[in-house]
Design a protein around this motif. Sequence first.
Motif, PDB file in Angstrom:
ATOM      1  N   VAL A  37       0.862  -1.171   0.000  1.00  0.00           N
ATOM      2  CA  VAL A  37       0.000   0.000   0.000  1.00  0.00           C
ATOM      3  C   VAL A  37       0.905   1.230   0.000  1.00  0.00           C
ATOM      4  CG1 VAL A  37      -1.787   1.243   1.260  1.00  0.00           C
ATOM      5  CG2 VAL A  37      -1.793  -1.252   1.235  1.00  0.00           C
ATOM      6  N   VAL A  38       0.676   2.138  -0.934  1.00  0.00           N
ATOM      7  CA  VAL A  38       1.583   3.270  -1.132  1.00  0.00           C
ATOM      8  C   VAL A  38       0.839   4.580  -0.948  1.00  0.00           C
ATOM      9  CG1 VAL A  38       3.155   4.399  -2.749  1.00  0.00           C
ATOM     10  CG2 VAL A  38       2.950   1.905  -2.755  1.00  0.00           C
ATOM     11  N   ALA A  39       1.398   5.454  -0.112  1.00  0.00           N
ATOM     12  CA  ALA A  39       0.851   6.793   0.091  1.00  0.00           C
ATOM     13  C   ALA A  39       1.544   7.782  -0.833  1.00  0.00           C
ATOM     14  CB  ALA A  39       1.030   7.216   1.544  1.00  0.00           C
ATOM     15  N   ALA A  40       0.868   8.879  -1.130  1.00  0.00           N
ATOM     16  CA  ALA A  40       1.443   9.917  -1.987  1.00  0.00           C
ATOM     17  C   ALA A  40       2.617  10.583  -1.282  1.00  0.00           C
ATOM     18  CB  ALA A  40       0.379  10.955  -2.328  1.00  0.00           C
ATOM     19  N   ASP A  41       3.467  11.223  -2.078  1.00  0.00           N
ATOM     20  CA  ASP A  41       4.604  11.943  -1.518  1.00  0.00           C
ATOM     21  C   ASP A  41       4.139  12.945  -0.464  1.00  0.00           C
ATOM     22  OD1 ASP A  41       6.190  10.532  -3.227  1.00  0.00           O
ATOM     23  OD2 ASP A  41       6.571  12.194  -4.609  1.00  0.00           O
ATOM     24  N   GLY A  42       4.835  12.981   0.661  1.00  0.00           N
ATOM     25  CA  GLY A  42       4.501  13.916   1.721  1.00  0.00           C
ATOM     26  C   GLY A  42       3.453  13.399   2.685  1.00  0.00           C
ATOM     27  N   LEU A  43       2.930  12.183   2.440  1.00  0.00           N
ATOM     28  CA  LEU A  43       1.915  11.597   3.301  1.00  0.00           C
ATOM     29  C   LEU A  43       2.394  10.254   3.830  1.00  0.00           C
ATOM     30  CD1 LEU A  43      -1.263  12.239   1.105  1.00  0.00           C
ATOM     31  CD2 LEU A  43      -0.324  13.706   2.908  1.00  0.00           C
ATOM     32  N   SER A  44       1.841   9.816   4.938  1.00  0.00           N
ATOM     33  CA  SER A  44       2.116   8.477   5.452  1.00  0.00           C
ATOM     34  C   SER A  44       0.800   7.812   5.812  1.00  0.00           C
ATOM     35  CB  SER A  44       3.024   8.542   6.680  1.00  0.00           C
ATOM     36  OG  SER A  44       2.336   9.123   7.776  1.00  0.00           O
ATOM     37  N   ALA A  45       0.774   6.483   5.740  1.00  0.00           N
ATOM     38  CA  ALA A  45      -0.423   5.720   6.072  1.00  0.00           C
ATOM     39  C   ALA A  45      -0.084   4.681   7.123  1.00  0.00           C
ATOM     40  CB  ALA A  45      -1.001   5.053   4.829  1.00  0.00           C
ATOM     41  N   THR A  46      -0.863   4.654   8.189  1.00  0.00           N
ATOM     42  CA  THR A  46      -0.657   3.718   9.285  1.00  0.00           C
ATOM     43  C   THR A  46      -1.880   2.823   9.408  1.00  0.00           C
ATOM     44  OG1 THR A  46       0.618   5.392  10.489  1.00  0.00           O
ATOM     45  CG2 THR A  46      -0.169   3.516  11.749  1.00  0.00           C
ATOM     46  N   LEU A  47      -1.647   1.539   9.675  1.00  0.00           N
ATOM     47  CA  LEU A  47      -2.746   0.616   9.900  1.00  0.00           C
ATOM     48  C   LEU A  47      -3.354   0.908  11.264  1.00  0.00           C
ATOM     49  CD1 LEU A  47      -4.135  -1.743   8.492  1.00  0.00           C
ATOM     50  CD2 LEU A  47      -2.575  -3.286   9.675  1.00  0.00           C
ATOM     51  N   PHE A  48      -4.577   1.457  11.271  1.00  0.00           N
ATOM     52  CA  PHE A  48      -5.227   1.906  12.509  1.00  0.00           C
ATOM     53  C   PHE A  48      -6.011   0.786  13.178  1.00  0.00           C
ATOM     54  CE2 PHE A  48      -8.715   4.092  14.796  1.00  0.00           C
ATOM     55  CZ  PHE A  48      -7.953   4.881  15.652  1.00  0.00           C
ATOM     56  N   ALA A  49      -6.673  -0.062  12.398  1.00  0.00           N
ATOM     57  CA  ALA A  49      -7.440  -1.185  12.937  1.00  0.00           C
ATOM     58  C   ALA A  49      -7.459  -2.301  11.917  1.00  0.00           C
ATOM     59  CB  ALA A  49      -8.871  -0.754  13.275  1.00  0.00           C
ATOM     60  N   GLN A  50      -7.564  -3.552  12.386  1.00  0.00           N
ATOM     61  CA  GLN A  50      -7.597  -4.694  11.491  1.00  0.00           C
ATOM     62  C   GLN A  50      -8.431  -5.804  12.114  1.00  0.00           C
ATOM     63  OE1 GLN A  50      -3.702  -6.394  10.943  1.00  0.00           O
ATOM     64  NE2 GLN A  50      -3.157  -6.139  13.082  1.00  0.00           N
ATOM     65  N   ARG A  51      -8.634  -6.873  11.331  1.00  0.00           N
ATOM     66  CA  ARG A  51      -9.470  -8.004  11.743  1.00  0.00           C
ATOM     67  C   ARG A  51     -10.874  -7.542  12.143  1.00  0.00           C
ATOM     68  NH1 ARG A  51      -5.305 -11.022  15.733  1.00  0.00           N
ATOM     69  NH2 ARG A  51      -4.871  -8.856  16.251  1.00  0.00           N
ATOM     70  N   ALA A  52     -11.437  -6.656  11.319  1.00  0.00           N
ATOM     71  CA  ALA A  52     -12.765  -6.091  11.601  1.00  0.00           C
ATOM     72  C   ALA A  52     -13.839  -6.688  10.706  1.00  0.00           C
ATOM     73  CB  ALA A  52     -12.729  -4.572  11.445  1.00  0.00           C
ATOM     74  N   GLY A  53     -13.584  -7.840  10.109  1.00  0.00           N
ATOM     75  CA  GLY A  53     -14.594  -8.486   9.279  1.00  0.00           C
ATOM     76  C   GLY A  53     -14.760  -7.807   7.933  1.00  0.00           C
ATOM     77  N   GLN A  54     -15.978  -7.747   7.453  1.00  0.00           N
ATOM     78  CA  GLN A  54     -16.303  -7.086   6.177  1.00  0.00           C
ATOM     79  C   GLN A  54     -16.908  -5.733   6.503  1.00  0.00           C
ATOM     80  OE1 GLN A  54     -19.185  -9.161   3.818  1.00  0.00           O
ATOM     81  NE2 GLN A  54     -19.180  -7.649   2.177  1.00  0.00           N
ATOM     82  N   ILE A  55     -16.115  -4.672   6.373  1.00  0.00           N
ATOM     83  CA  ILE A  55     -16.530  -3.346   6.819  1.00  0.00           C
ATOM     84  C   ILE A  55     -17.483  -2.725   5.803  1.00  0.00           C
ATOM     85  CG2 ILE A  55     -15.774  -1.065   7.580  1.00  0.00           C
ATOM     86  CD1 ILE A  55     -13.057  -2.282   8.178  1.00  0.00           C
ATOM     87  N   ALA A  56     -18.764  -2.702   6.143  1.00  0.00           N
ATOM     88  CA  ALA A  56     -19.769  -2.140   5.233  1.00  0.00           C
ATOM     89  C   ALA A  56     -19.883  -0.633   5.390  1.00  0.00           C
ATOM     90  CB  ALA A  56     -21.126  -2.793   5.482  1.00  0.00           C
ATOM     91  N   ASP A  57     -19.583  -0.103   6.580  1.00  0.00           N
ATOM     92  CA  ASP A  57     -19.691   1.340   6.802  1.00  0.00           C
ATOM     93  C   ASP A  57     -18.868   1.711   8.026  1.00  0.00           C
ATOM     94  OD1 ASP A  57     -20.412   3.925   6.299  1.00  0.00           O
ATOM     95  OD2 ASP A  57     -22.545   3.679   6.743  1.00  0.00           O
ATOM     96  N   MET A  58     -18.618   3.016   8.154  1.00  0.00           N
ATOM     97  CA  MET A  58     -17.814   3.536   9.261  1.00  0.00           C
ATOM     98  C   MET A  58     -18.278   4.956   9.571  1.00  0.00           C
ATOM     99  SD  MET A  58     -13.633   3.929   9.417  1.00  0.00           S
ATOM    100  CE  MET A  58     -13.534   4.866   7.865  1.00  0.00           C
TER     101      MET A  58
END
Length: 398
Positions: A37-58
């Motif tokens: 998974v690649v973020a644009a230049d100047g940005l970073s992406a962190t895995l905030f939550a996982q193993r949450a099933g099939q996420i239909a909405d948030m």
Amino acid sequence: MTVIRAFFISLAVITLMTTTSASQIPRLQTGGTGDQVVAADGLSATLFAQRAGQIADMVRGDDGTLYLADRSGGRILRVIDRDMNGRADLMQPLPHRFDGPGGLAIIDETLFVSDRGGVWRIDPDGGTPVLLAPFANADISEDPVPLVALTSGMIRMGLNRRDGTASLIDVDALTGRADAVESAPGRILSFSRQAHPSDEAERDALGHDRLSWVILQRDGRTFAGSRLRSATPVASSATHLWLDPATGQALMGLTDRVSEARASFEGLSEPGRDILSGLNGGVGTMVTDVRGLFIAEPRRGRVWRVEAAKPETIKSEILKPESETDEVQGADGLPPPGAEKAGPESSQPALLRGSGIGQASQMGSASTMGPASKLPPAAPPSQTPTQIPTQQSEDDPD
């Protein structure tokens, strides 16, 4: 013969040991490709939550808590970040099971959940869910029912019916009264989520903090707009939107990436720069606050948090299975130009300030995105929930 027999016995033992060892190595199921998974230049992406099933909405609560609808597991998950530092402290399911939950909305910390049976009202801190608006006789399809909260205290939902038509329905959050807004051919995919104003004064200045756009598919094409009949074509792979009514800036969720766009009276622009790519679990709902941009990856049960990169970060990293610290960051390791100049009271998270999607709209103020639909007055409280209208009234606006 003794030497030959000993050789084959040794070979069999080595083969067995190698097979057993390999079977104990956890492997990431990625369909034969690396999970990068690649973020644009100047940005970073962190895995905030996982193993949450099939996420239909948030959705996001006012205290920063994220609520996730796990459609496959029938759960509503609460992800808590106590000190708002961008790292989740706890993920826990609410003590209730739903029948394929597909939509979430939140008003004054009261949570609303749509599943195959109807729209439920629930206090996340306890209590029994109340069936606010049942779907009896509504002839709905098996598609998830998306929800969005309106500033009037109404819940807007999108119903896809078996006859190939889609309907927008407004439900009073207190009484359960349901009124048809409009119907049109097609299938509703989702509602947009909006920038989160930093305080009440800013919300008042905007005049609307949750201007809802709808994304739908019709005749093999994808459309987006504030109403079904006036929606305009967008990228065919678009499924979700994030919008800022104050500036007209937008983020578009495509098949495996989140890209910049612009919103105006004329509709949504074509996708621009990719903010985050390589999401092989799809792109779901996007919400923002001062911590950054949260992006659901539905089929992988993960939530990413994107923010301005710190000086020491790098561009990308192959994810390790079940790691809670995997990060994907900008190439140059520098914060985007102008990010450090943004004031603390701005409604834009660090991600959106100076990142190329934070420029003010040249078409004017928040009104460039069009007014929210005119809503009917609330009905007096009733003891029983109102069933969903099966068709639009002749007096309803187009």
